[in-house]
Design an enzyme around this catalytic site. Sequence first.
Site, PDB file in Angstrom:
ATOM      1  N   ARG A  69      -5.126  22.457   2.444  1.00 18.00           N
ATOM      2  CA  ARG A  69      -4.307  23.352   1.622  1.00 18.00           C
ATOM      3  C   ARG A  69      -4.647  24.829   1.859  1.00 18.00           C
ATOM      4  O   ARG A  69      -3.821  25.707   1.622  1.00 18.00           O
ATOM      5  CB  ARG A  69      -4.489  22.973   0.144  1.00 18.00           C
ATOM      6  N   ILE A 116       3.078  28.108  -4.444  1.00 18.74           N
ATOM      7  CA  ILE A 116       2.813  26.774  -3.892  1.00 18.74           C
ATOM      8  C   ILE A 116       2.495  25.902  -5.101  1.00 18.74           C
ATOM      9  O   ILE A 116       1.724  26.302  -5.972  1.00 18.74           O
ATOM     10  CB  ILE A 116       1.651  26.809  -2.861  1.00 18.74           C
ATOM     11  N   SER A 117       3.114  24.739  -5.192  1.00 22.65           N
ATOM     12  CA  SER A 117       2.917  23.861  -6.342  1.00 22.65           C
ATOM     13  C   SER A 117       1.465  23.386  -6.430  1.00 22.65           C
ATOM     14  O   SER A 117       0.770  23.307  -5.414  1.00 22.65           O
ATOM     15  CB  SER A 117       3.823  22.632  -6.243  1.00 22.65           C
ATOM     16  N   ALA A 118       1.030  23.039  -7.643  1.00 21.00           N
ATOM     17  CA  ALA A 118      -0.309  22.480  -7.840  1.00 21.00           C
ATOM     18  C   ALA A 118      -0.390  21.135  -7.109  1.00 21.00           C
ATOM     19  O   ALA A 118       0.620  20.433  -6.981  1.00 21.00           O
ATOM     20  CB  ALA A 118      -0.569  22.289  -9.332  1.00 21.00           C
ATOM     21  N   PRO A 119      -1.597  20.767  -6.639  1.00 23.61           N
ATOM     22  CA  PRO A 119      -1.740  19.510  -5.890  1.00 23.61           C
ATOM     23  C   PRO A 119      -1.169  18.284  -6.620  1.00 23.61           C
ATOM     24  O   PRO A 119      -0.486  17.466  -6.001  1.00 23.61           O
ATOM     25  CB  PRO A 119      -3.254  19.381  -5.711  1.00 23.61           C
TER      26      PRO A 119
END
Length: 198
Positions: free
Chosen positions: A23, A49-52
């Site tokens: 990431r 960027i979206s959270a994992p």
Amino acid sequence: MYEYLEYHGVRREVIEAMNKIDRKIFVSEEYEESAYLEVPLPIGFGQTISAPHMVGIMCSALNLSRGDKVLEIGTGSGYNAAVISLLVGDDGHVYTIERIAELAEIARRRMELLRIKNVTVVVGDGKNGLAEYSPFDKIVVTCYARKIPKQLLSQLSDNGILLCPVGNELVQVLKRITKVRGKIHEENLMEVKFVPLV
Ligand code: SAH
């Protein structure tokens, strides 16, 4: 790294794919230290960027298989597309549309860096989908819409799955659409928070 995502219901194979894509490569230098945290991070141009866990949950809900042809709306950093690319394998393909040309270009370079060959980044308006490559086995919208764009529904293959956050800036629900013999089935999966589809 992402073993904890099991507790969010994320599938084994998705966790393994996420463990393989660093990431850190998808965030700017100033956020490198936060790259693996369970939060969305700014990627410039007011986007994130979206959270994992969100990536894991969406990839699981799409029920991705080897050979799938996938359309993503909202390339952003390219992280989600990279994770999907591993799950669909060399026989599969990911088409991802981004409206901000600069983000699309950065995402393209990241795919090259990682030698990912089955992702095509397209600059354009995701609401129109990509008719020339349709139908798609899976469609994932990574920004929220007031209503699911009609064009996307029509570019979904039979037995295909479409995921889209629907709502307004305050409340959004992640909807999963399944097309069975031309009929649309709709499920509400969970409450989510995304940037808007413009
Ligand atoms: N999937 C991304 C996160 C995307 S954030 C990741 O893994 O990093 C949502 C993205 O959708 C933003 O980059 C935004 O520019 C893009 N977007 C918003 N409206 C769009 C539209 N109409 N067409 C294409 N992209 C759009």
